[in-house]
Every structure is written in C-alpha cells, then in structure tokens.
Design a protein around this motif. Structure first.
Motif, mmCIF file in Angstrom:
data_model
loop_
_atom_site.group_PDB
_atom_site.id
_atom_site.type_symbol
_atom_site.label_atom_id
_atom_site.label_comp_id
_atom_site.label_asym_id
_atom_site.label_seq_id
_atom_site.Cartn_x
_atom_site.Cartn_y
_atom_site.Cartn_z
ATOM 1 N N ASP A 48 0.837 -1.076 0.186
ATOM 2 C CA ASP A 48 -0.003 0.112 -0.221
ATOM 3 C C ASP A 48 0.848 1.441 -0.058
ATOM 4 O O ASP A 48 1.032 1.801 1.005
ATOM 5 N N GLN A 51 -0.438 4.535 1.370
ATOM 6 C CA GLN A 51 -0.638 4.628 3.066
ATOM 7 C C GLN A 51 0.803 4.594 3.590
ATOM 8 O O GLN A 51 1.292 5.204 4.654
ATOM 9 N N LYS A 54 2.379 8.128 3.442
ATOM 10 C CA LYS A 54 1.635 9.130 4.159
ATOM 11 C C LYS A 54 2.082 8.632 5.721
ATOM 12 O O LYS A 54 2.233 9.775 6.537
ATOM 13 N N GLU A 55 2.167 7.594 5.992
ATOM 14 C CA GLU A 55 2.207 7.406 7.377
ATOM 15 C C GLU A 55 3.603 6.933 7.952
ATOM 16 O O GLU A 55 3.927 7.200 9.007
#
Length: 142
Positions: A48, A51, A54-55
């Motif tokens: 992913d 994600q 972003k994380e």
C-alpha cells in the motif's frame, strides 16, 4: 546494539543515513503491515504505497513522497523485483512492490557499508555543466 546515529539506528557510522533508516524501518515490527522483509530475507516488500508514503516515510525521512523514496533506492542500486508469473506486465492483485540489493540482507548489517551511492548522474551533470560553460564562453567571444 546501539550505533552512532541515535537509538534504534542500525549499522556503523560510515553507512549513509538513508540506508541506516531503511534498515531500521524494514526491520521494525511496527511497520510490518506496510514494509517488511521477504520470507527469504534477501528483499523487502512495500505494501500500500499510498499509506506507506503518508504514514511511514515522514517518520523516517523529511518527506512523504514515494517517488523520491524509490529514486533514493535506485541511486543506491536497489532494484524492483519482478516475478516471472507477473511478467512485468500484469499488475499484482495487491499493492505490493518488492525491492532487493545484494548487500541488503536480513541479519547481515555489516554488509550495509558495501552499498554505495551511484555517482554517474553527478559526474554526468558536472560534464554537462563544463560543456555548457564552454558553449557560453564560445558564444561570448563571437
């Protein structure tokens, strides 16, 4: 074992920060849902990408740009693993990208110092800069 570079940072101090951070985040069980070692330990998976960017990226790097992360991997000689059944053409069902480097192997931290940043792009840039200055010099004389 602690190394220069801060708590949890792996590898000797002569290993570039990018590689030290990469080693740490691939081996961190907390990041396993988004980045982890392959079962064989000779590659790692990023799941992913959106994600992950972003994380996870902002926690280790000064950006959240997946393309920049992949560019860094490429500069250090990491290669995307393409499985024969995918043939490079069929998109995998999951967002799973696998990367490998011959000196990035689980449990073999001492190999990190063998991973060197490619300098060809810098050399090419300097050559083009010299050539453009020569061209400019020639134009000024005319």
């Amino acid at each position: 074992m602690e190394f220069p570079g801060g708590p949890g940072m792996a590898g000797p101090s002569n290993v570039p920060a990018f590689l030290t951070k990469l080693w740490t985040l691939v081996g961190d069980p907390d990041t396993d849902p988004l980045i982890c070692w392959s079962p064989s330990g000779n590659s790692f998976h990023v799941f992913d990408q959106g994600q992950f960017a972003k994380e996870v990226l902002p926690k280790y790097f000064k950006h959240n740009n997946m393309a920049s992360f992949v560019r860094q991997l490429n500069m250090y000689g990491f290669r995307k693993v393409v499985h024969i059944e995918q043939g490079g053409l069929v998109k995998p069902e999951r967002d799973d990208t696998e990367f490998q480097h011959p000196f990035f192997i689980r449990g073999q931290e001492q190999l990190l110092e063998n991973i060197k940043r490619k300098v060809t792009s810098l050399i090419q840039f300097l050559i083009s800069l010299v050539q453009s200055n020569r061209i400019l010099g020639v134009k000024r004389k005319m």
